[in-house]
Motif scaffolding. Structure first.
Motif, PDB file in Angstrom:
ATOM      1  N   VAL B 244      56.914  29.609  -5.320  1.00 45.65           N
ATOM      2  CA  VAL B 244      58.249  29.911  -4.810  1.00 45.65           C
ATOM      3  C   VAL B 244      58.413  29.353  -3.403  1.00 45.65           C
ATOM      4  N   TYR B 247      58.716  25.469  -3.735  1.00 45.61           N
ATOM      5  CA  TYR B 247      59.865  24.854  -4.393  1.00 45.61           C
ATOM      6  C   TYR B 247      61.194  25.541  -4.101  1.00 45.61           C
ATOM      7  N   LEU B 248      61.161  26.818  -3.742  1.00 41.42           N
ATOM      8  CA  LEU B 248      62.421  27.486  -3.443  1.00 41.42           C
ATOM      9  C   LEU B 248      62.708  27.395  -1.944  1.00 41.42           C
ATOM     10  N   ASP B 250      60.994  25.325   0.006  1.00 45.49           N
ATOM     11  CA  ASP B 250      60.759  23.958   0.413  1.00 45.49           C
ATOM     12  C   ASP B 250      59.780  23.832   1.573  1.00 45.49           C
TER      13      ASP B 250
END
Lengths: 318, 372
Positions: B244, B247-248, B250
């Motif tokens: 998370v 990718y969420l 960054d």
């Protein structure tokens, strides 16, 4: 034959508080032994000590010939235990609960295969196999708890107030199961504070304020000198206004003890005072429908024993 | 036989515990989604801190172009112009006094340079005492000037605007990704401690623990049988949070993920041990909750998670050395932000391992003593 459970002067102290004081008794193979006593009298502590859970217990204790001070682990393998809390994992199914308990008792796979259907049949749980334990009703939970406690074929089964908080029908069912197990040779040690349950036991111990006051069959207990003293009689009186009558009876010099049982009054008094008691009551305006000698019930026995203790504690009494 | 007794009960307890975790949706929810909520919440909270940075502007050019640039800064929402000044002295004074955190200085020849198609630069003067403000201001300023330059390419005068920055008070700025790696540690710690201590306290409340103590299982078997599933859950959770984060949110991971996972093992052991110790003390779930949160506070405030340890008084620095989270956060930041390798981090790993083993030995000791 050596008794299955045996204690000699078993004493357990928690700090200054003596939870169990010089308790001596034995339980023979295959018998149902009931330990009766009010809450906090030390019943659970005795069970824990017998399983070797209490490390600072004093005195002698043996279960299945194994010393409770040294062989705790060996004892635990051969006994079963069920508490009033049911002790089930509610998220797990009936089957998984059984598997779990079979697992912690280190049962082999083949043995589980044979034993599980037996236990399920005995407790009637076969059709609930895949049901979550949490979804069972009180009576069925209790059967499952029993099933979990006997899955590993224990030689001794300890039940700590197994019927506290369940309905009368479920209580009856449980006792029927216990009789069956006893018939199979399992020794059963059960604590309770219900008189009627104690009456179902072959032998009873009465524990009060950490002391074991009396042990024996009901017949033996009736013969105890403090229960049936020389020159005494136990009478049952049926009359109107029993509560008021009791107040009056308690003041009579020849009455040692009196209690109400439902509509009747039980009295322990000097022998040959039946006529006098009847007359005294009628003089006070009470209507007596019956006054007759009785054999002491278990409850009478325990009331008398408890009163004796209380009177001793107070340093006197009648 | 001895070995059998030594760990008796381990395997059935492990299996049972896994089933219970899978069956109880709240546990799974707690483990997997609550951390995300916390990350979002804290992520946003961290974000809001750096919005509307108080800014002072010193515009020497005073042209239309410079006005446009200032508007860009204002409309970015990151900068809040609180004053316009007319000298370097005033600019510094505003920052030193704390009235502004950032000063923007636009040179006198700003418009002329752009019209001549040469490059010009805006000077950003930043108060470095709040690292997250610093990095945010620098990043956004660079973005704004870049945007301005890109826009100019299409026009008749494609001059380039650069943002140069000067950090006052604390020249070693930290990245905006400073918080999230630390959050991984804090979130994991809270989850694992609560889950494992609850699992035991629940057994105590329901009375099943009594049965376990009366069964032929060893305290160590019980302890490890409980630790393994929650250790695995913690590991699974770590991977999930890292995904998370990556990718969420960054946040790039500059170092080796494998190294990160390996260094996580001693930390997970430590917090499992803490959870077990709590479970031997707590009688009820709410008591366990209180104890768990009380371990959390020092882990948040004295581990370098929020406040840099370098700026703390000596006493707190010493205390921080006894908090496992300190080492783990440092390791996480090292690997994620700085791309640190084993040779940089082995001391942290050793410290965690020592703490982990100590916790486990203490827990085992307490397990032997605990009565139902």
């Amino acid at each position: 034959m050596e008794p299955v459970i045996l204690t000699k002067e078993l004493t357990i102290k928690f700090g200054k508080f003596t939870a169990v004081n010089k308790v001596t008794f034995d339980v023979k193979e295959g018998e149902i032994f009931g330990l009766l006593g009010p809450n906090g009298s030390g019943k659970t502590t005795i069970i824990k000590a017998l399983c070797g859970l209490i490390t600072n217990a004093l005195g002698e204790g043996k279960v299945l010939g194994l010393d409770i001070h040294k062989d705790s682990f060996k004892i635990k393998k051969r006994i079963g235990y069920m508490s009033q809390k049911f002790s089930l994992y509610e998220e797990l199914t009936v089957n998984e609960n059984l598997d779990f308990y079979a697992g912690i008792y280190q049962m082999k796979k083949d043995a589980i295969k044979v034993r599980k259907p037996e236990v399920l049949k005995l407790t009637g749980l076969t059709s609930y196999l895949e049901r979550r334990a949490g979804a069972l009703s009180g009576g069925w939970k209790q059967r499952l708890a029993l099933a979990c406690a006997i899955i590993h074929e224990p030689e001794v089964l300890f039940l700590d107030e197994p019927t506290a908080g369940i309905d009368p029908v479920a209580r009856r069912t449980l006792w029927d199961l216990l009789f069956k197990l006893s018939g199979e040779g399992v020794t059963i040690f059960v604590t309770t504070h219900y008189m009627d349950e104690a009456e179902r036991c072959r032998r009873v111990g009465y524990i009060y304020l950490s002391n074991l006051i009396a042990v024996g069959t009901i017949g033996e207990l009736r013969q105890l000198p403090e229960i049936s003293p020389d020159n005494s009689a136990r009478l049952e009186i049926l009359c109107n206004l029993p509560s008021e009558a009791l107040v009056f009876i308690k003041e009579l010099p020849y009455v040692w003890e009196s209690t109400i049982f439902g509509q009747s009054i039980h009295v322990l008094c000097e022998a040959n005072k039946r006529e006098q008691l009847s007359k005294d009551l009628q003089d006070q305006g009470f209507n007596i429908s019956q006054i007759s000698p009785i054999i002491p019930s278990l409850e009478d026995i325990f009331v008398t024993l408890t009163n004796n203790i209380i009177n001793k504690e107070l340093g006197g009494g009648k | 036989m001895w070995e059998n007794n030594f760990l008796a009960g381990l395997w059935p307890i492990f299996k049972k515990e896994v089933l219970q975790i899978l069956r109880d949706p709240t546990t799974l929810f707690f483990a997997l989604f609550v951390p995300i909520f916390e990350m979002v919440l804290l992520g946003v909270a961290v974000d809001t801190n750096v919005r509307q940075i108080k800014t002072v502007v010193y515009d020497l050019a005073k042209t239309q172009e410079s006005q446009v640039l200032i508007e860009r800064y204002i409309s970015s929402d990151d900068f809040n112009v609180v004053a316009k000044v007319n000298s370097d002295r005033e600019l510094y004074d505003k920052i030193v006094s704390g009235e502004a955190k950032v000063g923007i200085k636009i040179p006198e020849d700003y418009s002329r340079a752009l019209q001549k198609n040469t490059s010009t630069s805006v000077l950003l003067i930043v108060d470095g005492s709040e690292s997250n403000v610093t990095s945010e201001a620098v990043n956004v300023s660079s973005a704004i000037t870049l945007q301005e330059s890109l826009k100019r390419i299409a026009t008749k005068s494609p001059g380039i605007v650069e943002s140069r920055h000067k950090v006052l008070f604390n020249p070693n700025t930290r990245s905006a990704n400073f918080f999230i790696p630390g959050l991984v540690a804090v979130v994991m710690q809270l989850m694992i401690i609560i889950l494992i201590s609850f699992s035991l306290v629940k057994e105590r409340e329901r009375g099943t623990l009594e049965n376990l103590y009366l069964a032929p299982i060893s305290p160590l078997g019980l302890m490890i049988g409980k630790m393994l599933p929650y250790g695995l859950l913690g590991f699974f959770e770590l991977c999930w949070i890292l995904l998370v984060m990556r990718y969420l949110f960054d946040v790039p991971i500059h170092g080796s993920v494998l190294l990160l996972l390996i260094f996580s093992i001693p930390f997970i052991l430590t917090i499992l041990g803490m959870g077990l110790i709590i479970s031997t003390r707590a009688r009820t779930q709410s008591e366990a909750m209180q104890l768990a949160t009380s371990t959390l506070l020092p882990s948040i405030f004295l581990s370098g998670y929020i406040f840099s340890l370098d700026n703390m008084p000596q006493v707190f620095w010493i205390i921080s050395r006894f908090i496992p989270t300190t080492y783990y956060i440092d390791t996480l930041r090292g690997i994620i932000i700085r791309g640190a390798e084993f040779k940089h981090l082995w001391m942290n790993g050793l410290a965690l391992l020592v703490m982990g083993l100590t916790m486990l030995i203490l827990a085992a000791f307490r397990f032997r003593q605990t009565n139902v």
